[in-house]
Design a protein around this motif. Structure first.
Motif, short mmCIF file in Angstrom:
data_model
loop_
_atom_site.label_atom_id
_atom_site.label_comp_id
_atom_site.label_asym_id
_atom_site.label_seq_id
_atom_site.Cartn_x
_atom_site.Cartn_y
_atom_site.Cartn_z
N ASN A 78 -21.77 11.82 -3.16
CA ASN A 78 -22.33 10.84 -2.24
C ASN A 78 -23.29 9.91 -2.97
N GLU A 79 -24.18 10.47 -3.79
CA GLU A 79 -25.14 9.63 -4.51
C GLU A 79 -24.44 8.80 -5.57
N SER A 80 -23.42 9.34 -6.21
CA SER A 80 -22.77 8.64 -7.32
C SER A 80 -22.04 7.38 -6.88
N VAL A 81 -21.62 7.30 -5.60
CA VAL A 81 -20.90 6.11 -5.13
C VAL A 81 -21.79 5.19 -4.31
N SER A 82 -23.08 5.52 -4.17
CA SER A 82 -23.98 4.69 -3.39
C SER A 82 -24.21 3.36 -4.08
N MET A 83 -24.55 2.34 -3.29
CA MET A 83 -24.85 1.03 -3.86
C MET A 83 -26.00 1.13 -4.87
N ALA A 84 -27.02 1.90 -4.50
CA ALA A 84 -28.20 2.02 -5.36
C ALA A 84 -27.81 2.59 -6.72
N ASP A 104 -22.38 14.24 -15.54
CA ASP A 104 -23.28 14.53 -14.43
C ASP A 104 -22.58 14.52 -13.07
N VAL A 105 -21.52 13.75 -12.93
CA VAL A 105 -20.83 13.69 -11.64
C VAL A 105 -19.65 14.65 -11.59
N PHE A 106 -18.83 14.64 -12.65
CA PHE A 106 -17.61 15.44 -12.62
C PHE A 106 -17.69 16.74 -13.40
N GLY A 107 -18.79 16.97 -14.11
CA GLY A 107 -19.01 18.26 -14.73
C GLY A 107 -18.24 18.55 -16.01
N TYR A 108 -17.75 17.53 -16.69
CA TYR A 108 -17.07 17.78 -17.96
C TYR A 108 -18.10 18.12 -19.04
N VAL A 124 -22.29 12.42 -28.33
CA VAL A 124 -22.16 12.44 -26.87
C VAL A 124 -23.40 13.06 -26.23
N ARG A 125 -23.94 14.11 -26.82
CA ARG A 125 -25.16 14.73 -26.29
C ARG A 125 -26.33 13.73 -26.31
N GLN A 126 -26.42 12.96 -27.38
CA GLN A 126 -27.48 11.96 -27.48
C GLN A 126 -27.30 10.86 -26.44
N ILE A 127 -26.05 10.42 -26.26
CA ILE A 127 -25.75 9.40 -25.26
C ILE A 127 -26.07 9.92 -23.86
N ALA A 128 -25.68 11.16 -23.59
CA ALA A 128 -25.92 11.76 -22.27
C ALA A 128 -27.41 11.84 -21.98
N HIS A 129 -28.19 12.26 -22.97
CA HIS A 129 -29.64 12.37 -22.78
C HIS A 129 -30.26 11.01 -22.50
N ARG A 130 -29.84 10.00 -23.26
CA ARG A 130 -30.37 8.65 -23.09
C ARG A 130 -29.98 8.08 -21.72
N ALA A 131 -28.73 8.27 -21.32
CA ALA A 131 -28.25 7.75 -20.03
C ALA A 131 -28.94 8.45 -18.88
N ARG A 132 -29.09 9.77 -18.96
CA ARG A 132 -29.71 10.53 -17.88
C ARG A 132 -31.17 10.12 -17.69
#
Length: 280
Positions: A78-84, A104-108, A124-132
């Motif tokens: 629900n949150e992942s598809v919200s406009m915000a 974070d959304v699909f759990g891969y 990928v771990r570095q990218i994930a940390h930065r994005a999160r």
């Protein structure tokens, strides 16, 4: 991942064509292969979309998707598809956006994502940390579509149509933000409007000029959020999604761009289904 139903359909079509050209017997893990193809096609579309966004007239909003009520019961989806959230994702670069959505959304896992985007697991771990960290710093909390939020929407619509200024002000949070998307094709605010008084003044002004005897306003659910839609002579004029937190409206997202509303009547359940783990 794309913020556009049109682009999503293009990616699926391109991915299907690639899949149809492959001998399925030669693919040991079909799901892994398909995730990889769709992810890389999505990345290509995101990079191409960047230039289009820079030329866009006014504020860009993702395409509104009319979601089924059960989507609101899935908190993560629900949150992942919200406009915000979609607007926050727009501030990520393509790789950050892909990694965040897949993990974070699909759990891969990071290893699975590394195989999909062609990077090392460490990267990928570095990218994930930065994005999160980026997303968590900018995300806005809101309550999904429910009986309580629909009542607030109903009170908002009553206040705007009757011109009850104080009733409207009571529903708005002090730092409420309204974002409109007309795409330069119809009348819409070019920049976000912030603040209770400013938003109330704008909303009441629009209501006075856009609501007629042939206008029908009805409630709906878009992007997992409570929403309202206006139809004049049966034609959809605008969509309004509500971001509500602690009983107050904190965000209003107005879609008027006709190019983005042609799918607005189709209901999308957005069911993720059960993901079967795979090894790259």
């Amino acid at each position: 991942m794309l913020g556009s139903a049109t682009d999503a359909e293009d990616v699926l079509q391109e991915s299907y064509l690639r899949w149809s050209a492959v001998d399925p017997a030669a693919v040991e893990h079909p799901r892994a292969y398909l995730v990889r193809v769709v992810t890389r096609q999505s990345l290509n579309h995101l990079r191409a979309a960047k230039a289009r966004r820079e030329e866009y007239v006014g504020t860009w909003l993702p395409e509104p998707i009319r979601t089924a009520p059960e989507v609101s019961e899935d908190v993560i989806l629900n949150e992942s598809v919200s406009m915000a959230m979609m607007l926050v994702l727009e501030t990520l670069n393509p790789a950050e956006r892909a990694v965040f959505v897949l993990h974070d959304v699909f759990g891969y896992t990071h290893g699975e994502i590394a195989a999909s985007i062609g990077k090392t697991e460490v990267t990928v771990r570095q990218i994930a940390h930065r994005a999160r960290r980026h997303v968590h710093a900018r995300r806005r909390r809101f309550e999904p579509d429910s009986e309580a939020t629909r009542e607030i929407v109903q009170r908002f619509l009553l206040a705007t149509t009757t011109g009850e200024v104080q009733s409207l002000m009571d529903l708005l949070a002090p730092d409420v933000v309204q974002v409109s998307d007309g795409g330069g094709k119809v009348s819409a605010a070019r920049h976000p409007i912030t603040g209770r008084a400013e938003v109330a003044r704008y909303v009441l002004g629009v209501a006075r000029t856009s609501v007629s005897a042939t206008t029908r306003i009805e409630q709906a659910t878009y992007n997992g959020m409570p929403a309202a839609r206006s139809l004049t002579d049966g034609e959809l004029d605008w969509l309004l999604a509500f971001e509500i937190h602690d009983g107050r409206i904190t965000g209003l997202y107005v879609m008027r761009n006709p190019d983005k509303m042609h799918r607005a009547d189709a209901v999308h359940p957005l069911n993720r289904g059960e993901r079967q783990p795979w090894k790259p």
